[in-house]
Design a protein around this motif. Structure first.
Motif, PDB file in Angstrom:
ATOM      1  N   SER A 231     -67.593 -57.149  35.153  1.00 56.52           N
ATOM      2  CA  SER A 231     -67.283 -55.754  34.852  1.00 56.52           C
ATOM      3  C   SER A 231     -66.128 -55.360  35.762  1.00 56.52           C
ATOM      4  CB  SER A 231     -68.500 -54.874  35.118  1.00 56.52           C
ATOM      5  OG  SER A 231     -68.176 -53.520  34.895  1.00 56.52           O
ATOM      6  N   PRO A 232     -64.902 -55.235  35.230  1.00 60.34           N
ATOM      7  CA  PRO A 232     -63.736 -54.987  36.089  1.00 60.34           C
ATOM      8  C   PRO A 232     -63.886 -53.686  36.889  1.00 60.34           C
ATOM      9  CG  PRO A 232     -63.061 -55.360  33.808  1.00 60.34           C
ATOM     10  CD  PRO A 232     -64.553 -55.281  33.828  1.00 60.34           C
ATOM     11  N   SER A 233     -63.476 -53.762  38.149  1.00 57.00           N
ATOM     12  CA  SER A 233     -63.502 -52.594  39.023  1.00 57.00           C
ATOM     13  C   SER A 233     -62.363 -51.644  38.657  1.00 57.00           C
ATOM     14  CB  SER A 233     -63.340 -53.041  40.476  1.00 57.00           C
ATOM     15  OG  SER A 233     -62.041 -53.592  40.666  1.00 57.00           O
ATOM     16  N   ILE A 234     -62.428 -50.455  39.207  1.00 54.18           N
ATOM     17  CA  ILE A 234     -61.341 -49.496  39.018  1.00 54.18           C
ATOM     18  C   ILE A 234     -60.044 -50.101  39.530  1.00 54.18           C
ATOM     19  CG2 ILE A 234     -60.434 -47.274  39.837  1.00 54.18           C
ATOM     20  CD1 ILE A 234     -63.332 -46.222  39.629  1.00 54.18           C
ATOM     21  N   ALA A 235     -60.081 -50.734  40.693  1.00 48.68           N
ATOM     22  CA  ALA A 235     -58.878 -51.356  41.254  1.00 48.68           C
ATOM     23  C   ALA A 235     -58.304 -52.412  40.310  1.00 48.68           C
ATOM     24  CB  ALA A 235     -59.189 -51.973  42.614  1.00 48.68           C
ATOM     25  N   ALA A 236     -59.175 -53.268  39.770  1.00 49.19           N
ATOM     26  CA  ALA A 236     -58.712 -54.323  38.865  1.00 49.19           C
ATOM     27  C   ALA A 236     -58.107 -53.735  37.593  1.00 49.19           C
ATOM     28  CB  ALA A 236     -59.859 -55.268  38.520  1.00 49.19           C
ATOM     29  N   LEU A 237     -58.717 -52.674  37.063  1.00 46.78           N
ATOM     30  CA  LEU A 237     -58.165 -52.038  35.857  1.00 46.78           C
ATOM     31  C   LEU A 237     -56.839 -51.353  36.161  1.00 46.78           C
ATOM     32  CD1 LEU A 237     -61.416 -50.585  34.274  1.00 46.78           C
ATOM     33  CD2 LEU A 237     -59.990 -52.425  33.354  1.00 46.78           C
ATOM     34  N   HIS A 238     -56.756 -50.603  37.263  1.00 52.94           N
ATOM     35  CA  HIS A 238     -55.480 -49.980  37.641  1.00 52.94           C
ATOM     36  C   HIS A 238     -54.401 -51.049  37.770  1.00 52.94           C
ATOM     37  CE1 HIS A 238     -57.187 -46.051  39.663  1.00 52.94           C
ATOM     38  NE2 HIS A 238     -57.400 -46.086  38.354  1.00 52.94           N
TER      39      HIS A 238
ATOM     40  N   ASP B 177     -51.401 -40.263  34.706  1.00 57.85           N
ATOM     41  CA  ASP B 177     -52.423 -39.758  33.778  1.00 57.85           C
ATOM     42  C   ASP B 177     -52.861 -40.840  32.797  1.00 57.85           C
ATOM     43  OD1 ASP B 177     -52.388 -37.236  34.945  1.00 57.85           O
ATOM     44  OD2 ASP B 177     -51.401 -36.248  33.243  1.00 57.85           O
ATOM     45  N   ASP B 178     -51.895 -41.612  32.283  1.00 54.68           N
ATOM     46  CA  ASP B 178     -52.222 -42.688  31.335  1.00 54.68           C
ATOM     47  C   ASP B 178     -53.138 -43.719  31.991  1.00 54.68           C
ATOM     48  OD1 ASP B 178     -50.511 -41.510  29.428  1.00 54.68           O
ATOM     49  OD2 ASP B 178     -48.816 -42.808  29.985  1.00 54.68           O
ATOM     50  N   VAL B 179     -52.776 -44.153  33.193  1.00 55.64           N
ATOM     51  CA  VAL B 179     -53.552 -45.182  33.893  1.00 55.64           C
ATOM     52  C   VAL B 179     -54.965 -44.676  34.184  1.00 55.64           C
ATOM     53  CG1 VAL B 179     -53.735 -46.505  36.049  1.00 55.64           C
ATOM     54  CG2 VAL B 179     -51.524 -46.299  34.888  1.00 55.64           C
ATOM     55  N   ILE B 180     -55.060 -43.457  34.689  1.00 54.44           N
ATOM     56  CA  ILE B 180     -56.363 -42.916  35.064  1.00 54.44           C
ATOM     57  C   ILE B 180     -57.246 -42.692  33.835  1.00 54.44           C
ATOM     58  CG2 ILE B 180     -57.496 -40.868  36.039  1.00 54.44           C
ATOM     59  CD1 ILE B 180     -55.152 -40.934  38.127  1.00 54.44           C
ATOM     60  N   PHE B 181     -56.674 -42.141  32.755  1.00 52.49           N
ATOM     61  CA  PHE B 181     -57.493 -41.948  31.557  1.00 52.49           C
ATOM     62  C   PHE B 181     -57.869 -43.280  30.916  1.00 52.49           C
ATOM     63  CE2 PHE B 181     -58.207 -41.521  27.005  1.00 52.49           C
ATOM     64  CZ  PHE B 181     -59.366 -40.750  27.063  1.00 52.49           C
ATOM     65  N   GLU B 182     -56.923 -44.212  30.818  1.00 50.69           N
ATOM     66  CA  GLU B 182     -57.246 -45.500  30.196  1.00 50.69           C
ATOM     67  C   GLU B 182     -58.328 -46.229  30.990  1.00 50.69           C
ATOM     68  OE1 GLU B 182     -53.943 -47.935  28.845  1.00 50.69           O
ATOM     69  OE2 GLU B 182     -52.785 -46.107  28.442  1.00 50.69           O
ATOM     70  N   THR B 183     -58.294 -46.131  32.307  1.00 47.57           N
ATOM     71  CA  THR B 183     -59.337 -46.733  33.130  1.00 47.57           C
ATOM     72  C   THR B 183     -60.684 -46.097  32.804  1.00 47.57           C
ATOM     73  OG1 THR B 183     -57.766 -47.237  34.898  1.00 47.57           O
ATOM     74  CG2 THR B 183     -60.098 -47.133  35.507  1.00 47.57           C
ATOM     75  N   HIS B 184     -60.709 -44.783  32.751  1.00 48.78           N
ATOM     76  CA  HIS B 184     -61.928 -44.046  32.401  1.00 48.78           C
ATOM     77  C   HIS B 184     -62.423 -44.472  31.009  1.00 48.78           C
ATOM     78  CE1 HIS B 184     -64.630 -40.630  31.694  1.00 48.78           C
ATOM     79  NE2 HIS B 184     -63.967 -40.404  30.572  1.00 48.78           N
ATOM     80  N   ALA B 185     -61.511 -44.510  30.041  1.00 55.09           N
ATOM     81  CA  ALA B 185     -61.882 -44.849  28.660  1.00 55.09           C
ATOM     82  C   ALA B 185     -62.425 -46.277  28.567  1.00 55.09           C
ATOM     83  CB  ALA B 185     -60.673 -44.668  27.742  1.00 55.09           C
ATOM     84  N   LEU B 186     -61.768 -47.215  29.225  1.00 52.78           N
ATOM     85  CA  LEU B 186     -62.214 -48.610  29.169  1.00 52.78           C
ATOM     86  C   LEU B 186     -63.595 -48.773  29.797  1.00 52.78           C
ATOM     87  CD1 LEU B 186     -58.831 -50.338  30.029  1.00 52.78           C
ATOM     88  CD2 LEU B 186     -60.058 -50.498  27.840  1.00 52.78           C
ATOM     89  N   ARG B 187     -63.846 -48.070  30.878  1.00 56.22           N
ATOM     90  CA  ARG B 187     -65.152 -48.177  31.550  1.00 56.22           C
ATOM     91  C   ARG B 187     -66.258 -47.486  30.770  1.00 56.22           C
ATOM     92  NH1 ARG B 187     -65.162 -49.722  37.090  1.00 56.22           N
ATOM     93  NH2 ARG B 187     -66.894 -48.314  37.494  1.00 56.22           N
TER      94      ARG B 187
ATOM     95  N   VAL C 172     -58.802 -45.541  23.877  1.00 55.50           N
ATOM     96  CA  VAL C 172     -57.755 -45.037  24.782  1.00 55.50           C
ATOM     97  C   VAL C 172     -56.826 -44.039  24.099  1.00 55.50           C
ATOM     98  CG1 VAL C 172     -57.829 -47.039  26.313  1.00 55.50           C
ATOM     99  CG2 VAL C 172     -56.229 -47.011  24.385  1.00 55.50           C
ATOM    100  N   ASP C 173     -56.820 -44.027  22.770  1.00 54.21           N
ATOM    101  CA  ASP C 173     -55.970 -43.081  22.042  1.00 54.21           C
ATOM    102  C   ASP C 173     -56.743 -41.866  21.526  1.00 54.21           C
ATOM    103  OD1 ASP C 173     -57.416 -44.409  20.120  1.00 54.21           O
ATOM    104  OD2 ASP C 173     -55.702 -44.858  18.836  1.00 54.21           O
ATOM    105  N   ASP C 174     -57.948 -41.638  22.048  1.00 58.59           N
ATOM    106  CA  ASP C 174     -58.772 -40.498  21.651  1.00 58.59           C
ATOM    107  C   ASP C 174     -58.235 -39.231  22.330  1.00 58.59           C
ATOM    108  OD1 ASP C 174     -60.768 -38.505  21.380  1.00 58.59           O
ATOM    109  OD2 ASP C 174     -62.374 -39.995  21.365  1.00 58.59           O
ATOM    110  N   THR C 175     -57.442 -38.474  21.594  1.00 60.34           N
ATOM    111  CA  THR C 175     -56.772 -37.287  22.135  1.00 60.34           C
ATOM    112  C   THR C 175     -57.766 -36.237  22.609  1.00 60.34           C
ATOM    113  OG1 THR C 175     -54.951 -37.708  20.607  1.00 60.34           O
ATOM    114  CG2 THR C 175     -55.014 -35.544  21.641  1.00 60.34           C
ATOM    115  N   ALA C 176     -58.819 -36.010  21.859  1.00 60.45           N
ATOM    116  CA  ALA C 176     -59.815 -35.004  22.246  1.00 60.45           C
ATOM    117  C   ALA C 176     -60.510 -35.401  23.549  1.00 60.45           C
ATOM    118  CB  ALA C 176     -60.841 -34.813  21.131  1.00 60.45           C
ATOM    119  N   ALA C 177     -60.850 -36.680  23.697  1.00 56.41           N
ATOM    120  CA  ALA C 177     -61.502 -37.149  24.916  1.00 56.41           C
ATOM    121  C   ALA C 177     -60.552 -37.022  26.105  1.00 56.41           C
ATOM    122  CB  ALA C 177     -61.957 -38.594  24.758  1.00 56.41           C
ATOM    123  N   ARG C 178     -59.273 -37.310  25.867  1.00 55.73           N
ATOM    124  CA  ARG C 178     -58.276 -37.181  26.939  1.00 55.73           C
ATOM    125  C   ARG C 178     -58.133 -35.719  27.357  1.00 55.73           C
ATOM    126  NH1 ARG C 178     -53.285 -40.468  28.429  1.00 55.73           N
ATOM    127  NH2 ARG C 178     -51.986 -38.975  29.551  1.00 55.73           N
TER     128      ARG C 178
END
Length: 136
Positions: free
Chosen positions: A32-39, A53-63, A68-74
């Motif tokens: 399970s990749p860590s936040i550091a590994a995903l960043h 913002d892209d990196v932080i949201f994509e990390t959140h979305a992947l976890r 990652v393209d869910d505009t409402a979730a972003r």
């Protein structure tokens, strides 16, 4: 709805003062990749293509299993303030500086590199440090 951002422009986030390494290290990979590994992966695979913002949201979305393209979730995610890349383990633990260009896109810079020294000394950039891991 108020939208918050973690983006910086023309800024260099230097390695934290209490970073335990004197050279950049790739975060370890796990099942399970860590936040550091995903960043690290998101920024290294395409330098200067994503904003903070892209990196932080994509990390959140992947976890969380969110597209990652869910505009409402972003929008919902950024309706509350989020920690910026100053709090990323990359600058706190693994020895990476983070450069934000004029459009806010990010790239990693190893602390032992000549590029790091040049960016750290560049008066045209705003400078800040990654957050310390321990209180002073």
């Amino acid at each position: 709805m108020v939208t918050h951002t973690t983006n910086y422009r023309e800024t260099f986030i230097e390695v934290a003062e209490d970073c335990p390494t004197d050279h950049a290290e790739e975060p370890p990979l796990a099942d399970s990749p860590s936040i550091a590994a995903l960043h690290h992966r998101l920024i290294v695979e395409q330098p200067y293509s994503r904003t903070s913002d892209d990196v932080i949201f994509e990390t959140h979305a992947l976890r969380r299993g969110i597209a990652v393209d869910d505009t409402a979730a972003r929008e919902e995610f950024f309706s509350k303030g989020q920690p910026c890349l100053r709090s990323s383990p990359l600058g706190k633990r693994y020895g990476w500086g983070i450069h934000h260009d004029a459009e806010g896109r990010v790239a990693l810079v190893p602390r032992e590199s000549e590029q790091y020294e040049l960016l750290a000394a560049d008066p045209a950039l705003a400078h800040t440090k990654a957050m310390r891991s321990r209180r002073v």
